[in-house]
Design a protein around this motif. Structure first.
Motif, PDB file in Angstrom:
ATOM      1  N   GLY A   1      38.630  43.344  43.430  1.00 17.42           N
ATOM      2  CA  GLY A   1      39.144  44.711  43.535  1.00 17.42           C
ATOM      3  C   GLY A   1      38.258  45.587  44.398  1.00 17.42           C
ATOM      4  O   GLY A   1      38.746  46.380  45.215  1.00 17.42           O
ATOM      5  N   ALA A   2      36.957  45.438  44.244  1.00 19.04           N
ATOM      6  CA  ALA A   2      36.021  46.230  45.056  1.00 19.04           C
ATOM      7  C   ALA A   2      36.116  45.859  46.527  1.00 19.04           C
ATOM      8  O   ALA A   2      35.832  46.679  47.411  1.00 19.04           O
ATOM      9  CB  ALA A   2      34.603  46.024  44.552  1.00 19.04           C
ATOM     10  N   ALA A   3      36.529  44.622  46.818  1.00 14.15           N
ATOM     11  CA  ALA A   3      36.670  44.170  48.204  1.00 14.15           C
ATOM     12  C   ALA A   3      38.004  44.575  48.819  1.00 14.15           C
ATOM     13  O   ALA A   3      38.244  44.291  49.998  1.00 14.15           O
ATOM     14  CB  ALA A   3      36.513  42.658  48.269  1.00 14.15           C
ATOM     15  N   GLY A   4      38.873  45.209  48.033  1.00  9.83           N
ATOM     16  CA  GLY A   4      40.158  45.660  48.550  1.00  9.83           C
ATOM     17  C   GLY A   4      41.255  44.629  48.497  1.00  9.83           C
ATOM     18  O   GLY A   4      42.316  44.820  49.107  1.00  9.83           O
ATOM     19  N   VAL A   5      41.049  43.537  47.764  1.00  8.65           N
ATOM     20  CA  VAL A   5      42.094  42.525  47.614  1.00  8.65           C
ATOM     21  C   VAL A   5      43.272  43.153  46.859  1.00  8.65           C
ATOM     22  O   VAL A   5      43.077  43.754  45.801  1.00  8.65           O
ATOM     23  CB  VAL A   5      41.557  41.290  46.862  1.00  8.65           C
ATOM     24  N   PRO A   6      44.500  43.045  47.372  1.00 12.04           N
ATOM     25  CA  PRO A   6      45.638  43.767  46.789  1.00 12.04           C
ATOM     26  C   PRO A   6      45.965  43.381  45.344  1.00 12.04           C
ATOM     27  O   PRO A   6      46.405  44.229  44.570  1.00 12.04           O
ATOM     28  CB  PRO A   6      46.806  43.403  47.723  1.00 12.04           C
ATOM     29  N   SER A   7      45.780  42.127  44.960  1.00 10.06           N
ATOM     30  CA  SER A   7      46.128  41.685  43.604  1.00 10.06           C
ATOM     31  C   SER A   7      44.930  40.970  42.999  1.00 10.06           C
ATOM     32  O   SER A   7      44.940  39.743  42.837  1.00 10.06           O
ATOM     33  CB  SER A   7      47.345  40.758  43.648  1.00 10.06           C
ATOM     34  N   PRO A   8      43.885  41.710  42.645  1.00 12.04           N
ATOM     35  CA  PRO A   8      42.618  41.072  42.250  1.00 12.04           C
ATOM     36  C   PRO A   8      42.718  40.220  40.990  1.00 12.04           C
ATOM     37  O   PRO A   8      42.109  39.153  40.918  1.00 12.04           O
ATOM     38  CB  PRO A   8      41.675  42.262  42.054  1.00 12.04           C
ATOM     39  N   SER A   9      43.484  40.653  39.998  1.00  9.53           N
ATOM     40  CA  SER A   9      43.577  39.885  38.760  1.00  9.53           C
ATOM     41  C   SER A   9      44.327  38.575  38.969  1.00  9.53           C
ATOM     42  O   SER A   9      43.900  37.511  38.491  1.00  9.53           O
ATOM     43  CB  SER A   9      44.263  40.715  37.675  1.00  9.53           C
ATOM     44  N   VAL A  10      45.442  38.641  39.694  1.00  7.64           N
ATOM     45  CA  VAL A  10      46.222  37.434  39.968  1.00  7.64           C
ATOM     46  C   VAL A  10      45.396  36.442  40.772  1.00  7.64           C
ATOM     47  O   VAL A  10      45.353  35.237  40.470  1.00  7.64           O
ATOM     48  CB  VAL A  10      47.520  37.791  40.718  1.00  7.64           C
ATOM     49  N   ASP A  11      44.724  36.948  41.800  1.00  8.26           N
ATOM     50  CA  ASP A  11      43.925  36.055  42.641  1.00  8.26           C
ATOM     51  C   ASP A  11      42.730  35.496  41.875  1.00  8.26           C
ATOM     52  O   ASP A  11      42.347  34.332  42.060  1.00  8.26           O
ATOM     53  CB  ASP A  11      43.453  36.794  43.886  1.00  8.26           C
ATOM     54  N   ALA A  12      42.137  36.311  41.003  1.00  3.40           N
ATOM     55  CA  ALA A  12      41.012  35.832  40.210  1.00  3.40           C
ATOM     56  C   ALA A  12      41.435  34.672  39.325  1.00  3.40           C
ATOM     57  O   ALA A  12      40.721  33.669  39.211  1.00  3.40           O
ATOM     58  CB  ALA A  12      40.443  36.975  39.355  1.00  3.40           C
ATOM     59  N   ARG A  13      42.595  34.761  38.704  1.00  2.00           N
ATOM     60  CA  ARG A  13      43.091  33.669  37.862  1.00  2.00           C
ATOM     61  C   ARG A  13      43.319  32.400  38.686  1.00  2.00           C
ATOM     62  O   ARG A  13      43.022  31.288  38.231  1.00  2.00           O
ATOM     63  CB  ARG A  13      44.372  34.089  37.155  1.00  2.00           C
ATOM     64  N   ALA A  14      43.860  32.573  39.896  1.00  2.00           N
ATOM     65  CA  ALA A  14      44.090  31.408  40.752  1.00  2.00           C
ATOM     66  C   ALA A  14      42.776  30.750  41.150  1.00  2.00           C
ATOM     67  O   ALA A  14      42.663  29.516  41.157  1.00  2.00           O
ATOM     68  CB  ALA A  14      44.870  31.829  41.995  1.00  2.00           C
ATOM     69  N   LEU A  15      41.761  31.545  41.465  1.00  2.00           N
ATOM     70  CA  LEU A  15      40.466  30.990  41.848  1.00  2.00           C
ATOM     71  C   LEU A  15      39.782  30.310  40.666  1.00  2.00           C
ATOM     72  O   LEU A  15      39.137  29.264  40.824  1.00  2.00           O
ATOM     73  CB  LEU A  15      39.578  32.093  42.413  1.00  2.00           C
ATOM     74  N   ILE A  16      39.927  30.889  39.493  1.00  2.00           N
ATOM     75  CA  ILE A  16      39.342  30.282  38.293  1.00  2.00           C
ATOM     76  C   ILE A  16      39.989  28.928  38.020  1.00  2.00           C
ATOM     77  O   ILE A  16      39.302  27.947  37.701  1.00  2.00           O
ATOM     78  CB  ILE A  16      39.501  31.233  37.092  1.00  2.00           C
ATOM     79  N   ALA A  17      41.308  28.860  38.166  1.00  2.00           N
ATOM     80  CA  ALA A  17      41.999  27.585  37.959  1.00  2.00           C
ATOM     81  C   ALA A  17      41.527  26.542  38.976  1.00  2.00           C
ATOM     82  O   ALA A  17      41.352  25.360  38.648  1.00  2.00           O
ATOM     83  CB  ALA A  17      43.507  27.789  38.061  1.00  2.00           C
ATOM     84  N   LEU A  18      41.307  26.993  40.208  1.00  2.00           N
ATOM     85  CA  LEU A  18      40.843  26.077  41.251  1.00  2.00           C
ATOM     86  C   LEU A  18      39.424  25.593  40.928  1.00  2.00           C
ATOM     87  O   LEU A  18      39.110  24.407  41.070  1.00  2.00           O
ATOM     88  CB  LEU A  18      40.878  26.796  42.598  1.00  2.00           C
ATOM     89  N   ALA A  19      38.575  26.503  40.483  1.00  2.00           N
ATOM     90  CA  ALA A  19      37.205  26.125  40.133  1.00  2.00           C
ATOM     91  C   ALA A  19      37.175  25.211  38.911  1.00  2.00           C
ATOM     92  O   ALA A  19      36.300  24.346  38.791  1.00  2.00           O
ATOM     93  CB  ALA A  19      36.368  27.376  39.868  1.00  2.00           C
TER      94      ALA A  19
END
Length: 302
Positions: free
Chosen positions: A20-38
């Motif tokens: 969110g601080a980086a200006g990503v439009p959907s930070p929560s959705v993207d965070a979940r996707a990255l966590i799943a990938l990790a």
């Protein structure tokens, strides 16, 4: 189990805040996707009872990439398109959700058979693959100028190899479709950004190749014009052209189709947000005797 949940909860909160601080439009959705990938899983996160020992370090590397505004699709290596998972690679245009509507428009507005369809400026081959997947029996010619994109299109359409040809060609060349039989439909999402327009999204500006964005000429319509000209030459009578464009280019693309001639039922169709997005034009049986301006031209609503 509680340890896993605590690690996931902390990871989600920290990654969401960071994106969110980086200006990503959907930070929560993207965070979940990255966590799943990790976590190396496609299961819902709430069902996980184990995490890799290097989970945090993997997530750190992935989050840093997204924080730098690398598109999530490139990080994951794929993009959802219709009911398919399309492989994506750096340097090739990432398919957009709005383009998915082309398949619905084709089904809704075509007349007669759909035995032979061309996808011009196919990019990753997403639209060609969707047509092959959803329209049984159709054959698709996918045309792309860029070698890397054409190779990726071959990969994404490989499950239907007996029904598709991927041709590397420049649509600015009058003979780019030489030897192609008469077509029932042509679809296209060509480059259409004007020369002086600068993309506002950092993901687009930094990661979409300029060749896939800029349509040529001050108005960005050189390549869309070439698509319409190929459609006039190759579509059968009654065949349908569906071409994506910028939301401000509806009147200009209708005027192009009218000026080039040989079309009727020229119209603009909006995307799901209501923005003008697609030129629809049907090949008429007129070979130039009728004034093209007399053909019906309108904006369709959904």
């Amino acid at each position: 189990m509680s340890e896993v949940r605590d690690r996931l909860r902390q990871a989600l909160a920290a990654t969401t805040e960071r994106l969110g601080a980086a200006g990503v439009p959907s930070p929560s959705v993207d965070a979940r996707a990255l966590i799943a990938l990790a976590a190396e899983t496609e299961r819902p996160l709430v069902l996980l009872d184990h995490l890799p020992t290097d989970f945090e370090s993997r997530l750190e590397a992935l989050a840093a990439r997204r924080e730098a505004r690398e598109p999530l699709q490139l990080i994951e290596g794929h993009a959802a398109f219709r009911r398919l998972r399309i492989t994506v690679r750096p340097g090739v245009f990432i398919p957009r959700p709005e383009t998915e509507l082309v398949v619905d428009l084709l089904r809704q507005h075509h007349r007669g058979p759909l035995a032979r369809v061309a996808d011009l400026c196919t990019g990753s081959g997403a639209l060609a693959a969707a047509l092959l997947d959803e329209i049984p029996g159709t054959t698709v010619l996918a045309v792309e100028i860029d070698e890397a994109a054409a190779d990726l299109a071959r990969l994404n359409t490989a499950p239907w190899a007996d029904r598709v040809e991927v041709r590397q060609a420049d649509l600015a060349d009058h003979d780019a479709l030489a030897g192609v039989p008469v077509l029932d439909a042509i679809v296209s999402n060509p480059p259409y950004v004007p020369a002086d327009a600068v993309p506002q999204d950092l993901e687009v500006l930094r990661h979409d190749p300029p060749r896939a964005l800029y349509g040529g000429g001050e108005d960005g319509l050189d390549l869309p014009r070439a698509v319409i000209e190929h459609a006039r030459r190759k579509l059968r009578t009654g065949g349908l052209l569906i071409m994506e464009h910028a939301d401000v280019q509806g009147p200009a693309t209708r005027e192009l189709a009218q000026h080039i001639g040989g079309f009727e039922d020229v119209a603009t169709c909006p995307d799901l947000t209501g923005r003008d997005r697609f030129l629809l034009a049907r090949r008429s049986d007129d070979e130039g005797g009728q004034d093209p301006i007399s053909h019906r031209s309108e904006r369709l609503t959904r």
